[in-house]
Design a protein around this motif. Structure first.
Motif, PDB file in Angstrom:
ATOM      1  N   GLN A 163     -28.345  11.762   2.511  1.00 32.94           N
ATOM      2  CA  GLN A 163     -27.771  13.208   2.554  1.00 32.94           C
ATOM      3  C   GLN A 163     -28.464  13.940   3.506  1.00 32.94           C
ATOM      4  O   GLN A 163     -29.589  13.931   3.965  1.00 32.94           O
ATOM      5  CB  GLN A 163     -28.253  13.638   1.113  1.00 32.94           C
ATOM      6  N   ILE A 164     -27.724  14.808   4.251  1.00 35.52           N
ATOM      7  CA  ILE A 164     -28.141  15.541   5.408  1.00 35.52           C
ATOM      8  C   ILE A 164     -27.498  16.949   5.331  1.00 35.52           C
ATOM      9  O   ILE A 164     -26.804  17.376   4.519  1.00 35.52           O
ATOM     10  CB  ILE A 164     -27.973  15.118   6.822  1.00 35.52           C
ATOM     11  N   THR A 165     -28.153  18.088   6.009  1.00 35.20           N
ATOM     12  CA  THR A 165     -27.892  19.443   5.854  1.00 35.20           C
ATOM     13  C   THR A 165     -27.108  19.612   7.346  1.00 35.20           C
ATOM     14  O   THR A 165     -28.028  19.629   8.223  1.00 35.20           O
ATOM     15  CB  THR A 165     -28.781  20.222   5.447  1.00 35.20           C
ATOM     16  N   LYS A 166     -26.208  20.330   7.231  1.00 35.39           N
ATOM     17  CA  LYS A 166     -25.744  20.718   8.634  1.00 35.39           C
ATOM     18  C   LYS A 166     -24.540  21.847   8.396  1.00 35.39           C
ATOM     19  O   LYS A 166     -24.220  22.201   7.561  1.00 35.39           O
ATOM     20  CB  LYS A 166     -24.716  19.533   9.543  1.00 35.39           C
ATOM     21  N   PRO A 167     -24.255  22.517   9.468  1.00 35.25           N
ATOM     22  CA  PRO A 167     -23.262  23.599   9.572  1.00 35.25           C
ATOM     23  C   PRO A 167     -22.046  23.210   8.906  1.00 35.25           C
ATOM     24  O   PRO A 167     -21.751  22.172   9.331  1.00 35.25           O
ATOM     25  CB  PRO A 167     -23.372  24.382  10.870  1.00 35.25           C
ATOM     26  N   LYS A 168     -21.150  24.033   8.465  1.00 35.04           N
ATOM     27  CA  LYS A 168     -19.909  23.730   7.904  1.00 35.04           C
ATOM     28  C   LYS A 168     -18.994  23.302   9.116  1.00 35.04           C
ATOM     29  O   LYS A 168     -18.233  22.247   9.015  1.00 35.04           O
ATOM     30  CB  LYS A 168     -19.358  24.617   6.904  1.00 35.04           C
ATOM     31  N   GLU A 169     -19.099  24.194  10.336  1.00 37.30           N
ATOM     32  CA  GLU A 169     -18.186  24.097  11.317  1.00 37.30           C
ATOM     33  C   GLU A 169     -18.568  22.579  12.026  1.00 37.30           C
ATOM     34  O   GLU A 169     -17.496  21.896  12.757  1.00 37.30           O
ATOM     35  CB  GLU A 169     -18.183  25.060  12.375  1.00 37.30           C
ATOM     36  N   VAL A 170     -19.708  22.315  12.143  1.00 36.36           N
ATOM     37  CA  VAL A 170     -20.032  20.835  12.418  1.00 36.36           C
ATOM     38  C   VAL A 170     -19.469  19.796  11.721  1.00 36.36           C
ATOM     39  O   VAL A 170     -18.938  18.777  12.388  1.00 36.36           O
ATOM     40  CB  VAL A 170     -21.546  20.771  12.882  1.00 36.36           C
ATOM     41  N   GLU A 171     -19.704  19.744  10.497  1.00 36.62           N
ATOM     42  CA  GLU A 171     -19.066  18.923   9.542  1.00 36.62           C
ATOM     43  C   GLU A 171     -17.630  18.722   9.612  1.00 36.62           C
ATOM     44  O   GLU A 171     -17.182  17.347   9.880  1.00 36.62           O
ATOM     45  CB  GLU A 171     -19.313  19.372   8.132  1.00 36.62           C
ATOM     46  N   MET A 172     -16.700  19.738   9.659  1.00 35.47           N
ATOM     47  CA  MET A 172     -15.326  19.713  10.013  1.00 35.47           C
ATOM     48  C   MET A 172     -15.020  19.147  11.434  1.00 35.47           C
ATOM     49  O   MET A 172     -14.086  18.678  11.567  1.00 35.47           O
ATOM     50  CB  MET A 172     -14.572  20.982   9.549  1.00 35.47           C
ATOM     51  N   TYR A 173     -15.789  19.535  12.447  1.00 31.80           N
ATOM     52  CA  TYR A 173     -15.281  19.081  13.696  1.00 31.80           C
ATOM     53  C   TYR A 173     -15.627  17.609  13.670  1.00 31.80           C
ATOM     54  O   TYR A 173     -14.570  17.079  14.303  1.00 31.80           O
ATOM     55  CB  TYR A 173     -16.463  19.844  14.532  1.00 31.80           C
ATOM     56  N   ASN A 174     -16.648  17.147  13.126  1.00 29.98           N
ATOM     57  CA  ASN A 174     -16.877  15.519  13.347  1.00 29.98           C
ATOM     58  C   ASN A 174     -15.915  14.889  12.549  1.00 29.98           C
ATOM     59  O   ASN A 174     -15.531  13.646  12.673  1.00 29.98           O
ATOM     60  CB  ASN A 174     -18.230  15.261  12.682  1.00 29.98           C
ATOM     61  N   LYS A 175     -15.341  15.557  11.398  1.00 29.27           N
ATOM     62  CA  LYS A 175     -14.408  14.881  10.592  1.00 29.27           C
ATOM     63  C   LYS A 175     -13.030  14.800  11.227  1.00 29.27           C
ATOM     64  O   LYS A 175     -12.310  13.679  11.179  1.00 29.27           O
ATOM     65  CB  LYS A 175     -14.123  15.593   9.281  1.00 29.27           C
ATOM     66  N   TYR A 176     -12.521  15.780  11.983  1.00 25.95           N
ATOM     67  CA  TYR A 176     -11.155  15.823  12.486  1.00 25.95           C
ATOM     68  C   TYR A 176     -11.021  15.761  13.863  1.00 25.95           C
ATOM     69  O   TYR A 176      -9.947  15.963  14.302  1.00 25.95           O
ATOM     70  CB  TYR A 176     -10.623  17.170  11.951  1.00 25.95           C
ATOM     71  N   MET A 177     -12.038  15.468  14.572  1.00 26.94           N
ATOM     72  CA  MET A 177     -11.986  15.559  16.198  1.00 26.94           C
ATOM     73  C   MET A 177     -11.800  14.012  16.563  1.00 26.94           C
ATOM     74  O   MET A 177     -11.656  13.825  17.806  1.00 26.94           O
ATOM     75  CB  MET A 177     -13.341  16.016  16.579  1.00 26.94           C
ATOM     76  N   SER A 178     -11.741  13.095  15.865  1.00 29.49           N
ATOM     77  CA  SER A 178     -11.665  11.666  16.259  1.00 29.49           C
ATOM     78  C   SER A 178     -10.082  11.135  16.555  1.00 29.49           C
ATOM     79  O   SER A 178      -9.931   9.983  16.798  1.00 29.49           O
ATOM     80  CB  SER A 178     -12.298  10.623  15.336  1.00 29.49           C
ATOM     81  N   GLY A 179      -9.216  12.068  16.374  1.00 25.80           N
ATOM     82  CA  GLY A 179      -7.838  11.235  16.635  1.00 25.80           C
ATOM     83  C   GLY A 179      -7.667  10.857  17.938  1.00 25.80           C
ATOM     84  O   GLY A 179      -6.976   9.653  18.132  1.00 25.80           O
TER      85      GLY A 179
END
Length: 465
Positions: free
Chosen positions: A277-293
Motif C-alpha cells: 500500500q502506497i499513497t499517491k495523487p489521483k492524477e498520478v495513479e490514473m496516468y500510470n494505469k492508462y498510459m501504457s497503450g
C-alpha cells in the motif's frame, strides 16, 4: 527496364505476378519473422541442413521472392520522400478506425522503428530501445489497439489544420489535434507525457469535450508559477487551478508536475505492483494505469517483427504498418472471438490462409520436391529413401544420374578458337575466374563446368534440373 543489365540478369525478363502469388509472397514475409537466418537465400536452400525449410521452396523460388521484394512498392508514379508510403498509411488508418470503436481512455506517445541508413528525417531518441530510426506519433486505446498514427517527416513537414482557430497554435498542439480529430466531441480521456501537454492544449481539448491527464514540463508557457517554483518535501502535494485546468506537483523521489482536466488533485491510497500500500495523487495513479497503450503495442510488435535489414526505408515502414494491421486484427479476434488465442497461433493461421496450405502436411511438401542424388541426400538435409519403397525410385535416381555427362560447348559462327570457352558456373559461384570448354549434357540450363567441378556441382541437390 530502361537501365542497362548484364547478359544473364534476372531483371531482363520479369513475369507478371498475380493476386495468388502476392498472397504467397506476403505469407512468406510473415513466416520469415518466425525463422531467424543470416540472409534471405538461406531460407530457400536445399543443400544446407542448418537452414532447410521446405515450405519456402514449395511456394516459390528464392530468385522469384527476391524479384518481388525488389520491385515491391505501394505508391503511384514517381513519388519521393514520405509520399512513397503516405497513401498506404492513410488507407490503413481508415481501416483501423472503421473496425473498432475505442473505450473512454486513450493514450498518445511516440514510437521508433529501427533504421540506421541514410534518411533526411531519421530521429534519435535516447530513451528508446531502437535509438535511431523513423519516428511514429501513435494514438492507441489504453490496452494497445492502434487507432491513428503519423510519421515524422522532419522540421519542414506541413500540418493540416482542423479549423482556422488552430492556425496560430504550435506544431505540438496541431499534431495532437490532428491525431484526435476523429475522436473529438465524444467525451474521451487522453493521456499524454510532458512532450505534448500544456495549459493551452488542455483548454482547447476541453472545449472539444475531451479531458487530458499527464505529466507537464516546468518551462511550458502559461504554467502557474506558484506551483512550479514551490519547494517540496518528500510526500508533499500541492495544486492550483487555472481556469478549468488543474496543475499539481508531488515529490516522491523527485518532483513530478502533473496537469489534468479530469481528476480533482487529491491523495489516494493504492497498491504498487508488489502489493504494498502506497499513497499517491489521483492524477498520478490514473496516468500510470492508462498510459501504457503504446508500450503494449510496441511490445507485441517486437515479438515477431516482419521488417528486415534493407537500405530502402519505405519497405521497412511498409512492413511495420503491415505488422500493425496484424496486431490490430489479433486484438479484435482475441477480444470478440477467442481470449485464449496466442499471437503466434494467430499469425500462423494468417500464414496458412495466405499460402493456401490449411491441410498440407510435411510429407506432402517433401514428397513433392524434385528428386535429389541419393548418395548426397544426407548432406542436403533430406531423408534417404527406405529400402521397402521398391526399386522403382532407385531406378529413377540412377537414370537421372546417367543423363548428366559432359559435352563440348558448341562454337559460335564468329568464334576463331578451336573450342568455345565459357566461365565455369561453380568456379564463378566460388569467386574464381576460370573458363571451361565443357558443359553438362543432361541439365536443361546446360551449365558450363570444369571436369574437376562436375561431380561437386551435381552433388548439390539444388543444381540438378
Amino acid at each position: 527496364m530502361n537501365r542497362p543489365h548484364t547478359r544473364h540478369s534476372r531483371k531482363r525478363t520479369f513475369n507478371p505476378t498475380s493476386i495468388g502469388e502476392m498472397k504467397r509472397f506476403l505469407g512468406l514475409c510473415i513466416l520469415q519473422s518466425h525463422v531467424e537466418t543470416p540472409n534471405i537465400r538461406k531460407l530457400f536452400t536445399f543443400s544446407d541442413p542448418l537452414y532447410y525449410h521446405p515450405i519456402f521452396n514449395h511456394c516459390m523460388s528464392g530468385r522469384r521472392f527476391e524479384q518481388l521484394l525488389r520491385c515491391l512498392c505501394v505508391y503511384e508514379g514517381n513519388a519521393k520522400g514520405i509520399n512513397k508510403v503516405l497513401d498506404f498509411a492513410n488507407h490503413m488508418i481508415t481501416i483501423f478506425q472503421s473496425l473498432y470503436k475505442p473505450h473512454k481512455q486513450l493514450s498518445l506517445d511516440e514510437s521508433m522503428l529501427l533504421f540506421r541508413g541514410r534518411l533526411s528525417f531519421r530521429q534519435y531518441i535516447k530513451s528508446k530501445k531502437a535509438k535511431y530510426g523513423v519516428k511514429f506519433y501513435i494514438l492507441t486505446s489504453s490496452d494497445g489497439y492502434i487507432l491513428n498514427f503519423k510519421i515524422y517527416q522532419g522540421k519542414t513537414e506541413t500540418s493540416i489544420d482542423i479549423d482556422t482557430e488552430t492556425s496560430s497554435k504550435s506544431k505540438t498542439e496541431k499534431l495532437v489535434l490532428n491525431l484526435m480529430q476523429p475522436y473529438l466531441y465524444l467525451g474521451h480521456e487522453l493521456y499524454m507525457d510532458n512532450y505534448y501537454n500544456s495549459v493551452a492544449l488542455s483548454d482547447k481539448l476541453l472545449s472539444c469535450m475531451t479531458h487530458t491527464t499527464g505529466t507537464l514540463r516546468k518551462d511550458r508557457k502559461d504554467n502557474p508559477k506558484d506551483v512550479i517554483r514551490k519547494v517540496l518535501k518528500k510526500g508533499e502535494h500541492v495544486w492550483t487551478r487555472k481556469g478549468k485546468v488543474y496543475v499539481s506537483a508531488w515529490k516522491d523521489k523527485r518532483i513530478v508536475t502533473m496537469i489534468t482536466t479530469q481528476h480533482h488533485p487529491r491523495m489516494v491510497t493504492t497498491r504498487n505492483r508488489f502489493g504494498k500500500q502506497i499513497t499517491k495523487p489521483k492524477e498520478v495513479e490514473m496516468y500510470n494505469k492508462y498510459m501504457s497503450g503504446i508500450d503494449l503495442s510496441d511490445q507485441m510488435l517486437a515479438y515477431y517483427s516482419t521488417p528486415k535489414k534493407t537500405v530502402r526505408w519505405y519497405k521497412k515502414v511498409f512492413f511495420h504498418i503491415f505488422d500493425m494491421g496484424i496486431w490490430n486484427a489479433y486484438y479484435i479476434f482475441r477480444k470478440h472471438c477467442n481470449e485464449k488465442e496466442t499471437m503466434l497461433g494467430f499469425r500462423e493461421h494468417i500464414i496458412r490462409y495466405l499460402l493456401g496450405f490449411d491441410n498440407l502436411t510435411c510429407y506432402n511438401i517433401i514428397s513433392s520436391r524434385k528428386p535429389t542424388n541419393p548418395r548426397t541426400s544426407n548432406n542436403s538435409g533430406m531423408t534417404l529413401p527406405n529400402s521397402n519403397q521398391g526399386s522403382s525410385q532407385e531406378g529413377a535416381s540412377s537414370q537421372l544420374l546417367n543423363t548428366h555427362w559432359p559435352e563440348p560447348i558448341p562454337k559460335t559462327e564468329n568464334c576463331k578458337r578451336n573450342k568455345a570457352f565459357l566461365k565455369c558456373r561453380l568456379c564463378a559461384k566460388n569467386k574464381i575466374k576460370k573458363e571451361t570448354s565443357y558443359r553438362c549434357k543432361g541439365c536443361t540450363s546446360k551449365p558450363p563446368l570444369c571436369p574437376g567441378c562436375f561431380e561437386q556441382w551435381h552433388c548439390q541437390a539444388e543444381n540438378i534440373d
